[in-house]
Design an enzyme around this catalytic site. Structure first.
Site, mmCIF file in Angstrom:
data_model
loop_
_atom_site.group_PDB
_atom_site.id
_atom_site.type_symbol
_atom_site.label_atom_id
_atom_site.label_comp_id
_atom_site.label_asym_id
_atom_site.label_seq_id
_atom_site.Cartn_x
_atom_site.Cartn_y
_atom_site.Cartn_z
ATOM 1 C CB CYS A 62 -0.840 0.098 1.169
ATOM 2 S SG CYS A 62 -0.349 0.190 2.470
ATOM 3 C CB SER A 63 4.268 1.335 -0.842
ATOM 4 O OG SER A 63 5.532 2.860 -0.593
#
Length: 658
Positions: A445-446
């Protein structure tokens, strides 16, 4: 230091725990504080009795959201206002931040209570308000809004847990909730039928889309959530399991094989993968009734008609492993031998480190696919309070005491991202070392290339090179990037070139989400790897317009951005991140998540009502300031008269003595 009597004391204490240490030399102490998130701090299972109230949690969230703006205001013009309010001399900086937020961006634009910190701030009230207004004007934000407009109002995504319920029943349940809790969509009132605001997602099966205002009543304490019938999971977070199950072919997951979820807690992705495998196996078996009719006694005779898969869910943290076990018991009823789920898929929580799992262990000989969603910076989670805090820390240290640039924070951030990237690469290479595995999903989730494209490129190069140099390479065993068949209509793709160094064709195989650029979901990254030999059975490209994501018997439209215009103010800030997959130490069980204690909201306030309220607050504030000024003048007059009375008394005493 004695306990403050301020009504903001609790919020200030929480914020103090999240702020970096004052000593820039003690990097370890600083990093130790930054590791703990807001939710794990505020709702520590070991300290449930002292969990903060909904109002306190909301105050902390909003203060964290506006910290970069507050820092920009007080640090402007050589830190003039910072020095004027005595910020550096105050020990309780968290309390001062909360008061500054309440004064500049709070609902009533005023500070309740009293105390020394408040008096220091009020002396510079005019200059502080002027600085905040200038910032809002400079950054093109609408007047009357919070200083930081980064909070994005995503729809409320609800994934139907088909292992516990079905889409038809859940829609009926949500329809009742929408009717009992009316809100606004598309700037207008809700129609008579609440089904008009329940949509099917265009990409993820059994994912329903509700308006953002649904967060006010649809939260972790909702009965459907507590019973495991629905999971509050962001859309992009569903992509990992979806690609794992349907990346090779939209027909469904591979049967007759096992899976590994390498970093599984709290278990949302694990349960999603189990649901997709369950649906796929039932589909391959033929009619659903064929599975339902099989009793435990006749299971052996009918074993040829049923394929069963096991998901080995790894988690090395003891605390998170307990969370995983509780979630799997709730969401995946594989322990019930009479259930159809037990006949198709089982989840085996494994307390251990995936990196220490041997690829040659006979237990995992039937594993053909690995889902890897390792720890990351979380930079894609748009509405995460912890991300706001990280940005605030960066803005706080952007300038030194002399007004010059200070690169310490950016360097620390780079080191942290590089450390995460190294770990992610190690985990991905380990997954590629399983000889029987021919499919891998790597996701984060970067939004940083260092954690995404760079990891992908290095893993491909090193894994394929190692197999060649070791002399054990076989034709077709090389790894390659593949565009997921289930997301072929998703428009945003990976970044080519740059530090990632991927070609255009490789980058087009990657999936990216950007919540700040109209994707209506948090930032996310998904990559799908296959052995080259898998290309023989791979689904060929087709020109169809999309996939069916709900049962044809369910009569609801497909979501197409209908909630984009909904007002940001309709969402309670205290619900931010509650359904976030990345809960570090917080038990996802509803009994532990006491916040938010949502109540039915009043009707939405119109723009005219807001202006009247602001005007009324301003008049009250001016009246109060005038009263305080008058009281101060009277006090000064009284103090001036006291020396005169003392002089007269001394004259009388001298007269009596004479």
């Amino acid at each position: 230091m004695s306990k403050s009597t301020s009504p903001y004391h609790e919020a200030g204490w929480i914020l103090n725990e999240l702020l970096p240490t004052e000593s820039s030399n003690n990097e370890n102490a600083r990093n130790q504080k930054q590791r703990r998130g807001l939710k794990s701090l505020a709702f520590d299972p070991k300290n449930k009795k002292n969990a903060p109230s909904k109002a306190t949690y909301a105050t902390v969230c909003k203060t964290m959201q506006n910290l970069p703006v507050i820092n920009a205001v007080i640090n402007a013009n050589g830190r003039k206002l910072r020095k004027a309010i005595g910020f550096d001399s105050v020990r309780n900086k968290g309390l001062m931040y909360v008061m500054l937020h309440e004064l500049l961006f709070g609902k009533y634009k005023s500070i309740r209570g009293g105390g020394k910190i408040k008096r220091m701030i009020i002396k510079q009230e005019k200059e502080l308000r002027k600085g905040a207004d200038e910032y809002i004007a400079k950054h093109g934000l609408p007047s009357g809004t919070d200083g930081d407009d980064r909070g994005v109002n995503f729809p409320r995504y609800v994934r139907v847990n088909v292992l516990r319920s079905n889409t038809e029943d859940v829609i009926k349940l949500l329809d009742e909730g929408c009717s009992a809790n009316p809100g606004k969509t598309n700037g207008g009132p809700v129609e008579e039928s609440s089904k008009s605001i329940i949509y099917a997602d265009a990409h993820v099966p059994d994912l329903l889309v509700l308006p953002p205002s649904a967060s006010s009543w649809l939260h972790q304490s909702h009965e459907a959530v507590k019973s495991g019938k629905i999971i509050l999971q962001d859309k992009s977070s569903c992509f990992s399991a979806l690609v794992m199950a349907r990346g090779h072919s939209n027909d469904g997951a591979l049967a007759d094989c096992d899976y590994i979820d390498a970093c599984s807690a709290p278990g949302n992705k694990t349960s999603h993968l189990a649901a997709l495998i369950h649906a796929s196996i039932r589909q391959h078996c033929g009619q659903d009734e064929k599975v339902n009719r099989i009793s435990p006694k006749k299971k052996k005779k009918n074993s040829k008609n049923i394929s069963k898969s096991t998901i080995f869910a790894f988690e090395r943290s003891s605390t998170r492993f307990k969370i995983l076990q509780n979630r799997m018991d709730l969401l995946c009823p594989t322990g019930d031998k009479n259930s159809t789920t037990a006949a198709t898929v089982s989840v085996e929580p494994t307390h251990g480190d995936f990196l220490k799992c041997s690829p040659t262990d006979p237990k995992y000989a039937n594993v053909r696919a690995i889902l890897l969603d390792p720890s990351c910076s979380g930079s894609g989670i748009v509405n995460s309070p912890d991300r706001w805090m990280e940005d605030a820390n960066n803005s706080e240290s952007a300038t030194d005491d002399d007004g010059g640039k200070n690169n310490n924070i950016s360097e620390e951030k780079k080191k942290r991202i590089q450390s995460l990237s190294n770990f992610q690469l190690l985990a991905l290479k380990h997954a590629m070392s399983f000889k029987n595995v021919d499919r891998i999903v790597y996701s984060t989730c970067s939004v940083h290339d260092e954690e995404n494209e760079v990891v992908v490129r290095k893993a491909l190069a090193e894994a394929n090179n190692n197999s060649e140099t070791s002399g054990v390479a076989q034709e077709g065993n090389e790894w390659e990037l593949v565009a997921p068949a289930c997301l072929k209509h998703w428009p945003r793709r990976g970044n080519e070139g740059g530090i990632g160094g991927l070609t255009s064709s490789q980058a087009s195989c990657l999936i990216r989400c950007d919540g700040l650029d109209g994707d209506e979901t948090n930032g996310f990254f998904v990559s799908y790897f296959e052995r080259k030999k898998m290309s023989v059975t791979r689904e060929p490209p087709s020109s169809d317009l999309g996939v069916v994501t709900v049962n044809q018997s369910v009569d609801i439209p497909v979501y197409n951005g209908e909630f984009l215009t909904q007002s940001k103010s309709e969402v309670d800030i205290s619900s931010v991140g509650v359904d976030d997959e990345r809960i570090e130490e917080l038990d996802n069980d509803a009994s532990l998540i006491k916040m938010p204690n949502h109540k039915t909201k009043k009707a939405n306030i119109t723009a005219s009502d807001n202006s009247k309220s602001a005007e009324k607050s301003a008049k009250k504030r001016d009246k109060k300031l005038a009263w305080k000024k008058k009281q101060a003048q009277l006090k000064a007059q009284r103090l001036k008269k006291k020396p005169e009375k003392r002089n007269k008394a001394s004259d009388l005493v001298q007269t009596d003595r004479s």
